[in-house]
Design a protein around this motif. Structure first.
Motif, PDB file in Angstrom:
ATOM      1  N   GLY A  87      -2.231  -3.772  -1.664  1.00 36.00           N
ATOM      2  CA  GLY A  87      -2.713  -2.425  -1.122  1.00 36.00           C
ATOM      3  C   GLY A  87      -2.309  -1.489  -2.420  1.00 36.00           C
ATOM      4  O   GLY A  87      -2.337  -1.977  -3.582  1.00 36.00           O
ATOM      5  N   GLU A  88      -2.405  -0.158  -1.913  1.00 37.79           N
ATOM      6  CA  GLU A  88      -2.342   0.830  -3.045  1.00 37.79           C
ATOM      7  C   GLU A  88      -1.330   1.693  -2.495  1.00 37.79           C
ATOM      8  O   GLU A  88      -0.870   2.120  -1.498  1.00 37.79           O
ATOM      9  CB  GLU A  88      -3.609   1.697  -2.970  1.00 37.79           C
ATOM     10  CG  GLU A  88      -4.854   0.744  -3.457  1.00 37.79           C
ATOM     11  CD  GLU A  88      -5.435   0.213  -2.258  1.00 37.79           C
ATOM     12  OE1 GLU A  88      -5.827  -1.003  -2.416  1.00 37.79           O
ATOM     13  OE2 GLU A  88      -5.308   0.861  -1.127  1.00 37.79           O
ATOM     14  N   VAL A  89      -0.404   2.378  -3.609  1.00 41.07           N
ATOM     15  CA  VAL A  89       0.570   3.263  -3.471  1.00 41.07           C
ATOM     16  C   VAL A  89       0.408   4.567  -4.522  1.00 41.07           C
ATOM     17  O   VAL A  89      -0.291   4.282  -5.650  1.00 41.07           O
ATOM     18  CB  VAL A  89       2.130   2.847  -3.367  1.00 41.07           C
ATOM     19  CG1 VAL A  89       2.297   1.983  -2.392  1.00 41.07           C
ATOM     20  CG2 VAL A  89       2.460   2.186  -4.885  1.00 41.07           C
ATOM     21  N   ALA A  90       1.078   5.564  -4.187  1.00 39.17           N
ATOM     22  CA  ALA A  90       0.580   6.728  -4.937  1.00 39.17           C
ATOM     23  C   ALA A  90       1.439   6.654  -6.376  1.00 39.17           C
ATOM     24  O   ALA A  90       0.781   7.203  -7.529  1.00 39.17           O
ATOM     25  CB  ALA A  90       1.119   8.064  -4.102  1.00 39.17           C
ATOM     26  N   THR A  91       2.670   6.137  -6.344  1.00 38.75           N
ATOM     27  CA  THR A  91       3.407   6.337  -7.614  1.00 38.75           C
ATOM     28  C   THR A  91       4.045   4.725  -7.766  1.00 38.75           C
ATOM     29  O   THR A  91       4.164   4.056  -6.998  1.00 38.75           O
ATOM     30  CB  THR A  91       4.294   7.367  -7.704  1.00 38.75           C
ATOM     31  OG1 THR A  91       5.338   7.054  -6.697  1.00 38.75           O
ATOM     32  CG2 THR A  91       3.898   8.615  -7.321  1.00 38.75           C
ATOM     33  N   THR A  92       4.407   4.764  -9.070  1.00 37.62           N
ATOM     34  CA  THR A  92       5.278   3.607  -9.589  1.00 37.62           C
ATOM     35  C   THR A  92       6.758   3.486  -8.668  1.00 37.62           C
ATOM     36  O   THR A  92       6.904   2.402  -8.138  1.00 37.62           O
ATOM     37  CB  THR A  92       5.647   3.561 -10.897  1.00 37.62           C
ATOM     38  OG1 THR A  92       4.283   3.598 -11.662  1.00 37.62           O
ATOM     39  CG2 THR A  92       6.432   2.420 -11.411  1.00 37.62           C
ATOM     40  N   GLU A  93       7.311   4.616  -8.402  1.00 43.08           N
ATOM     41  CA  GLU A  93       8.372   5.081  -7.539  1.00 43.08           C
ATOM     42  C   GLU A  93       8.222   4.348  -6.182  1.00 43.08           C
ATOM     43  O   GLU A  93       8.910   3.683  -5.668  1.00 43.08           O
ATOM     44  CB  GLU A  93       8.923   6.323  -7.679  1.00 43.08           C
ATOM     45  CG  GLU A  93       9.470   6.595  -9.014  1.00 43.08           C
ATOM     46  CD  GLU A  93       8.336   7.081 -10.007  1.00 43.08           C
ATOM     47  OE1 GLU A  93       7.196   7.251  -9.633  1.00 43.08           O
ATOM     48  OE2 GLU A  93       8.896   6.991 -11.229  1.00 43.08           O
ATOM     49  N   ASP A  94       7.067   4.686  -5.659  1.00 47.63           N
ATOM     50  CA  ASP A  94       6.864   4.143  -4.296  1.00 47.63           C
ATOM     51  C   ASP A  94       6.504   2.926  -4.274  1.00 47.63           C
ATOM     52  O   ASP A  94       7.010   2.116  -3.325  1.00 47.63           O
ATOM     53  CB  ASP A  94       5.804   4.912  -3.668  1.00 47.63           C
ATOM     54  CG  ASP A  94       5.764   6.496  -3.535  1.00 47.63           C
ATOM     55  OD1 ASP A  94       6.739   6.642  -3.497  1.00 47.63           O
ATOM     56  OD2 ASP A  94       4.804   6.906  -3.262  1.00 47.63           O
ATOM     57  N   ARG A  95       6.051   2.062  -5.618  1.00 49.88           N
ATOM     58  CA  ARG A  95       6.041   0.689  -5.537  1.00 49.88           C
ATOM     59  C   ARG A  95       7.253   0.066  -5.460  1.00 49.88           C
ATOM     60  O   ARG A  95       7.466  -1.059  -4.893  1.00 49.88           O
ATOM     61  CB  ARG A  95       5.218   0.409  -6.587  1.00 49.88           C
ATOM     62  CG  ARG A  95       4.898  -1.064  -6.863  1.00 49.88           C
ATOM     63  CD  ARG A  95       4.036  -1.563  -8.096  1.00 49.88           C
ATOM     64  NE  ARG A  95       3.966  -2.789  -8.186  1.00 49.88           N
ATOM     65  CZ  ARG A  95       3.271  -3.366  -9.085  1.00 49.88           C
ATOM     66  NH1 ARG A  95       2.537  -2.522 -10.398  1.00 49.88           N
ATOM     67  NH2 ARG A  95       3.209  -4.777  -9.360  1.00 49.88           N
ATOM     68  N   GLN A  96       8.116   0.554  -6.285  1.00 49.44           N
ATOM     69  CA  GLN A  96       9.577   0.181  -6.358  1.00 49.44           C
ATOM     70  C   GLN A  96      10.186   0.251  -5.052  1.00 49.44           C
ATOM     71  O   GLN A  96      11.081  -0.790  -4.787  1.00 49.44           O
ATOM     72  CB  GLN A  96      10.120   0.881  -7.481  1.00 49.44           C
ATOM     73  CG  GLN A  96       9.772   0.534  -8.893  1.00 49.44           C
ATOM     74  CD  GLN A  96      10.426   1.502 -10.084  1.00 49.44           C
ATOM     75  OE1 GLN A  96      10.853   2.421  -9.602  1.00 49.44           O
ATOM     76  NE2 GLN A  96      10.053   1.031 -11.124  1.00 49.44           N
ATOM     77  N   ARG A  97      10.222   1.264  -4.251  1.00 52.17           N
ATOM     78  CA  ARG A  97      10.649   1.377  -3.088  1.00 52.17           C
ATOM     79  C   ARG A  97      10.274   0.330  -1.881  1.00 52.17           C
ATOM     80  O   ARG A  97      10.968  -0.015  -1.080  1.00 52.17           O
ATOM     81  CB  ARG A  97      10.655   3.116  -2.748  1.00 52.17           C
ATOM     82  CG  ARG A  97      11.478   4.138  -3.333  1.00 52.17           C
ATOM     83  CD  ARG A  97      11.315   5.195  -2.703  1.00 52.17           C
ATOM     84  NE  ARG A  97      11.895   6.360  -3.487  1.00 52.17           N
ATOM     85  CZ  ARG A  97      11.194   7.092  -4.107  1.00 52.17           C
ATOM     86  NH1 ARG A  97      10.030   7.051  -4.195  1.00 52.17           N
ATOM     87  NH2 ARG A  97      11.819   8.167  -4.689  1.00 52.17           N
TER      88      ARG A  97
END
Length: 261
Positions: A87-97
């Motif tokens: 899927g998709e997330v808004a930021t790299t930080e969101d992906r890491q979380r």
């Protein structure tokens, strides 16, 4: 002829459902709704199937807690306690979380992170992905030597993911079906390779190969693709960078204790 028409009618119905339900449709197609009809032929034990469904629910709750309204469009798919994130997330930080939340979920032994830092896919894209998933599943059902009901299929932005516990021969056959399906741009395999003996006796763990599920990416069979065997040129890497996790072989898990609340 009637069975073929019925199959394609079902596929079109899935596409319509995806357009109506958005991201939820893909989760239903790839998860419990379909799995419930093939329990008898799934190579996972009933306990393992329940464990995978429990992991998906727990991981989804943890991601919601970690990201809240920033969750974006995240699909969580567990197979033999290895979790695929798409899927998709808004930021790299969101992906890491999101990754950390899933990796910390009880009973998860590996995480395959395929999340993209992109705007959320459109309803039409998700409908097309669901349509492609249906076409691949239909192709697997028609293919000789492919345990179609033991392969979990999902598609995200034109990339089709195959998850299963397969022999190398079965994996190559399934990959060939997926990569030559019109519209599929890429095929990613998350496969636990097992011996032919283990395929005949899935409840006997002695025949399984003690290796992690590799992730293989191969080109599709679309226009201009080279007519080479599916496995050639595939880039393989471990499911997870933590050595303690990748050393664990596929296992049939025991019933889980009641979830703490």
């Amino acid at each position: 002829m009637t069975s073929v028409l019925n199959r394609w009618t079902a596929i079109l119905g899935l596409a319509v459902a995806a357009a109506s339900l958005g991201g939820c449709a893909a989760a239903v197609v790839g998860g419990a709704a379909v799995a419930g009809g093939v329990v008898a032929t799934d190579r996972r034990s009933p306990n393992t199937q329940v464990a995978d469904q429990t992991i998906e629910l727990r991981a989804s709750s943890r991601v919601n807690d970690a990201l809240g309204e920033r969750r974006g469009h995240i699909n969580i798919t567990s197979y033999y306690r290895k979790v695929l994130l798409t899927g998709e997330v808004a930021t790299t930080e969101d992906r890491q979380r999101a990754y950390a939340a899933v990796a910390g979920t009880p009973d998860v032994v590996g995480v395959i992170d395929e999340l993209a830092v992109l705007p959320e896919s459109s309803l039409s894209q998700r409908a097309n992905d669901t349509y492609l998933t249906g076409r691949v599943k239909a192709g697997l059902l028609d293919a000789n030597g492919v345990p179609a009901n033991s392969i979990k299929v999902l598609t995200e932005r034109g990339t089709t993911y195959l998850m299963g516990r397969l022999t190398p021969r079965e994996a190559d056959l399934a990959t060939e079906v997926a990569r030559t399906t019109p519209g599929v741009q890429r095929v990613v395999r998350v496969i636990d390779f097992i011996s032919e003996q283990a395929a005949l006796h899935p409840s006997d763990p002695t025949g399984s190969t003690p290796a992690p599920a590799p992730v293989s990416s191969v080109p599709s069979g679309g226009a201009g693709a080279a007519a080479t065997p599916a496995a050639e040129g595939a880039v393989t890497h471990p499911v997870t960078p933590q050595p303690v996790e990748v050393q664990q072989p596929p296992i049939q898990v025991q019933p889980l204790p009641p979830a703490s609340r």
